[in-house]
Design a protein around this motif. Structure first.
Motif, PDB file in Angstrom:
ATOM      1  N   LYS A   1      69.984  41.940  48.314  1.00 61.53           N
ATOM      2  CA  LYS A   1      70.882  43.040  48.669  1.00 61.53           C
ATOM      3  C   LYS A   1      72.059  43.128  47.701  1.00 61.53           C
ATOM      4  CE  LYS A   1      69.635  42.796  53.549  1.00 61.53           C
ATOM      5  NZ  LYS A   1      70.046  42.383  54.910  1.00 61.53           N
TER       6      LYS A   1
ATOM      7  N   THR B   1      63.109  44.975  52.655  1.00 57.13           N
ATOM      8  CA  THR B   1      63.318  44.431  53.998  1.00 57.13           C
ATOM      9  C   THR B   1      62.125  44.714  54.900  1.00 57.13           C
ATOM     10  OG1 THR B   1      65.711  44.709  53.764  1.00 57.13           O
ATOM     11  CG2 THR B   1      64.859  44.446  56.004  1.00 57.13           C
ATOM     12  N   ARG B   2      61.579  45.914  54.808  1.00 54.66           N
ATOM     13  CA  ARG B   2      60.412  46.247  55.627  1.00 54.66           C
ATOM     14  C   ARG B   2      59.168  45.472  55.174  1.00 54.66           C
ATOM     15  NH1 ARG B   2      63.161  51.172  55.361  1.00 54.66           N
ATOM     16  NH2 ARG B   2      61.975  51.892  53.543  1.00 54.66           N
TER      17      ARG B   2
ATOM     18  N   TYR C   1      61.006  39.582  49.540  1.00 58.21           N
ATOM     19  CA  TYR C   1      62.330  40.127  49.240  1.00 58.21           C
ATOM     20  C   TYR C   1      62.506  40.435  47.753  1.00 58.21           C
ATOM     21  CZ  TYR C   1      64.077  39.132  53.948  1.00 58.21           C
ATOM     22  OH  TYR C   1      64.270  39.134  55.311  1.00 58.21           O
TER      23      TYR C   1
ATOM     24  N   ARG D   1      59.406  42.130  56.597  1.00 56.27           N
ATOM     25  CA  ARG D   1      59.104  42.118  58.029  1.00 56.27           C
ATOM     26  C   ARG D   1      57.585  42.078  58.264  1.00 56.27           C
ATOM     27  NH1 ARG D   1      60.950  47.170  59.912  1.00 56.27           N
ATOM     28  NH2 ARG D   1      63.015  46.411  59.329  1.00 56.27           N
TER      29      ARG D   1
ATOM     30  N   ALA E   1      67.324  36.932  50.827  1.00 54.56           N
ATOM     31  CA  ALA E   1      67.547  38.297  51.327  1.00 54.56           C
ATOM     32  C   ALA E   1      68.944  38.787  50.961  1.00 54.56           C
ATOM     33  CB  ALA E   1      67.349  38.338  52.840  1.00 54.56           C
TER      34      ALA E   1
END
Length: 243
Positions: free
Chosen positions: A90, A104-105, A129, A108, A86
């Motif tokens: 980024k 990210t969503r 990711y 999730r 992750a």
């Protein structure tokens, strides 16, 4: 040069100690670098409860350094891997907050679906990711974000990231395979792929629904027709058809 934590030159008196066997309660002698030992009394083999795995939880040379890794440490390594993936995602996308937010969503949703489906969470979350990691190269080379270009450019970047993080080759190959066709299911697919496909579809439909709201009946038809897992359908209904 040996890792200082494993070099006996640096050991003190507390480097050898006794631990109660969880099965028979007899004492079992451990050296501080023993990952596991077998009880001489009952034969039960168990992990060293006092061992500080420290850097072994992320170091790619850990197995050579301290021998075969116990299941507890393997799980710890995989749990740490998804967090580091992750971070690398980024760093790669830098200030492209739209792509960071999307990944990210998706991760999730993938975590919720994957746990319910009993998938391999290290593979699932790494793939979640990194699933769109090729989008910048697609834009640069082809001036397009079309799925086929993302899928073409993504795997080499995903492989470089995962290799640098010390992931095992089996995990790397599966994640790269998912990244390389995540918009295009084959006739036969793995559970881990299905989880990523459903998680990505939820987020893509959610983004479209915000721009152009769809009737609930249409949403339910899409959910029933397009999703690959039962947990994905349930999550989609919760996210898209709740109202």
């Amino acid at each position: 040069m040996k890792c200082p934590g494993q070099d006996t030159l640096y050991w003190k008196e507390d480097a050898i100690y006794e631990v109660k066997c969880p099965e028979c309660n007899k004492n079992v002698e451990f050296f501080k670098d023993d990952t596991a030992r077998k009880c001489d009394h009952c034969g039960h083999r168990f992990a060293n409860p006092k061992m500080d795995f420290g850097c072994a939880s992320y170091c790619k040379y850990a197995e050579q350094c301290i021998g075969n890794l116990p299941p507890e440490l393997i799980a710890q390594k995989e749990d740490l891997l998804k967090n580091r993936v992750a971070i690398e995602m980024k760093k790669y996308f830098k200030r492209d907050f739209k792509r960071i937010g999307h990944a990210t969503r998706v991760a999730r949703y993938a975590e919720t679906i994957g746990k319910n489906e009993a998938g391999n969470m290290a593979v699932i979350l790494s793939a979640a990711y990194l699933h769109d990691i090729g989008i910048h190269e697609a834009e640069r080379k082809f001036n397009s974000t079309a799925p086929k270009y993302q899928e073409q450019e993504g795997p080499p970047i995903a492989r470089e990231i995962l290799t640098r993080l010390g992931a095992n080759e089996t995990l790397i190959n599966e994640v790269c395979d998912i990244v390389g066709h995540h918009h295009h299911p084959r006739d036969e697919e793995t559970l881990n792929f299905k989880v990523i496909y459903d998680a990505d579809l939820i987020e893509n439909l959610s983004e479209k629904h915000k721009e152009n709201p769809m009737e609930k009946d249409r949403i339910l038809k899409i959910i029933n027709k397009s999703f690959m897992t039962e947990s994905g359908k349930k999550e989609a209904e919760k996210v898209l058809a709740a109202n």
